[in-house]
Design an enzyme around this catalytic site. Structure first.
Site, PDB file in Angstrom:
ATOM      1  N   HIS A 127      -4.995  -5.332  24.489  1.00  0.00           N
ATOM      2  CA  HIS A 127      -4.870  -5.532  23.037  1.00  0.00           C
ATOM      3  C   HIS A 127      -3.966  -6.714  22.675  1.00  0.00           C
ATOM      4  CE1 HIS A 127      -7.036  -1.874  22.226  1.00  0.00           C
ATOM      5  NE2 HIS A 127      -6.144  -1.115  22.846  1.00  0.00           N
ATOM      6  N   HIS A 166     -10.936   1.819  24.427  1.00  0.00           N
ATOM      7  CA  HIS A 166     -10.642   1.009  23.241  1.00  0.00           C
ATOM      8  C   HIS A 166     -11.143  -0.419  23.452  1.00  0.00           C
ATOM      9  CE1 HIS A 166      -7.517   4.201  23.468  1.00  0.00           C
ATOM     10  NE2 HIS A 166      -7.758   4.291  22.171  1.00  0.00           N
TER      11      HIS A 166
HETATM   12 ZN    ZN Z   1      -7.420   2.469  25.877  1.00  0.00          ZN
END
Ligand code: ZN
Length: 316
Positions: A127, A166
């Site tokens: 991220h 994610h």
């Molecule tokens: Zn994750």
């Protein structure tokens, strides 16, 4: 049996949450205990990660961001940029050593001391963007490893396969306009899960158009949907792209027992994905796979999936 580098450092445990948080040092304690008891670490090439050179980090992250991160840690800040991304006074150094771990795995594979690598590192990375930490991530380990391979080992094309549940928005952004790094992500659909990106129409920009590929999965999807996506979406893209090395952003939070998402992947799904990536690597890039730990928050499934993952990397 293949030679698989094992990248781990006890200092990875020093980055620990100042409040209740799923991304904790206990994850790596569980992984090292489990793989040790299974006799797998003894069968791997143990590599001690080193701190990276500044230039390797600066190939991905802005100097201002690094200064900000270091200052926040020194000052005793509890979070960086967002509430979910914690810090303690060790976090800056551990984040550097985590990126250094991804580099060490890439180096072992590039120099031929190992055929593959599994980097048991934290904090995770996918991220993190050039100038932002988020989603438990401080530095983008996989992106740093990709740039390192290109800058230091003459690697042209790198494929990143991100199967963390994610979407790796940081990695996508870093390589959005770069046709030399193909970013593939399979993740829970952004309507239902953090960080809210990774829709099918996000395909890269400019020269990088066509080298970003997102496969969002509906809640409840599991092994069958993952298998179909790997065979029908990833594989043809890899055949066209022809990578020289494959990096895996290996999160295990798509497992059905993981508390952070709503997918139903089992141990067999992770076995299939690893085997499939290994087969693609054997076909296109001399078997070179560097697997970099991302998420995975339920200790029992995390450790059992990683055992399977490592056994498949070993091709035992
Ligand atoms: Zn994750």
């Amino acid at each position: 049996m293949k030679r698989v580098a094992w990248i781990y450092h006890p200092d990875y445990l020093l980055h620990s949450p100042p409040f209740e948080h799923p991304e904790s040092p206990e994850r790596l304690v569980a992984i090292t205990d489990h793989l040790g008891k299974a006799g797998l670490i003894d069968r791997m090439v143990v590599v001690t990660p080193e701190y990276p050179e500044d230039t390797d980090i600066l190939s991905v992250h802005d100097r201002d961001y690094l200064n900000r991160l270091e200052t926040a840690c020194r000052r005793g800040d509890l979070t960086l940029d967002s509430e979910d991304t914690y810090l303690n006074r060790h976090s800056f150094n551990v984040a550097l050593l985590s990126a250094g771990g991804a580099i060490s795995g890439a180096k072992a594979v590039a120099e031929g001391t190992a055929d593959r690598a599994f980097c048991a590192i934290r904090p995770p990375g996918h991220h993190a963007g050039p100038d932002v930490g988020m989603g438990f991530c401080l530095l983008n380990n996989a992106a740093v490893a990709a740039r390192y391979l290109q800058a230091r080992h003459g690697v042209g094309k790198v494929l990143i396969v991100d199967w963390d549940v994610h979407h790796g928005n940081g990695t996508q952004n870093i390589f959005l306009e770069d046709p030399s790094v193909f970013y593939f992500s399979i993740h829970e659909h952004p309507t239902f899960l953090y960080p809210g990106t990774g829709r099918r129409w996000e395909i890269g920009k400019g020269k990088g158009e066509g080298t970003t590929l997102n496969a969002p999965m509906a809640p409840g999807a599991g092994d069958a949907e993952y298998r179909t996506t790997f065979e029908q979406t990833l594989e043809p893209a890899v055949e066209r792209f022809r990578p020289e090395v494959i990096l895996v952003s290996a999160g295990f939070d798509a497992h059905r027992d993981d508390p952070l998402a709503d997918l139903m992947v089992t141990e067999e799904g992770f076995r299939f994905m690893t085997r499939h990536v290994v087969a693609l690597a054997n076909k296109f890039c001399g078997g070179k796979v560097v697997s970099i730990l991302e998420g995975g928050y339920e200790p029992s499934s995390l450790t059992s999936c990683i055992e399977i993952h490592v056994r498949e990397l070993l091709e035992e």
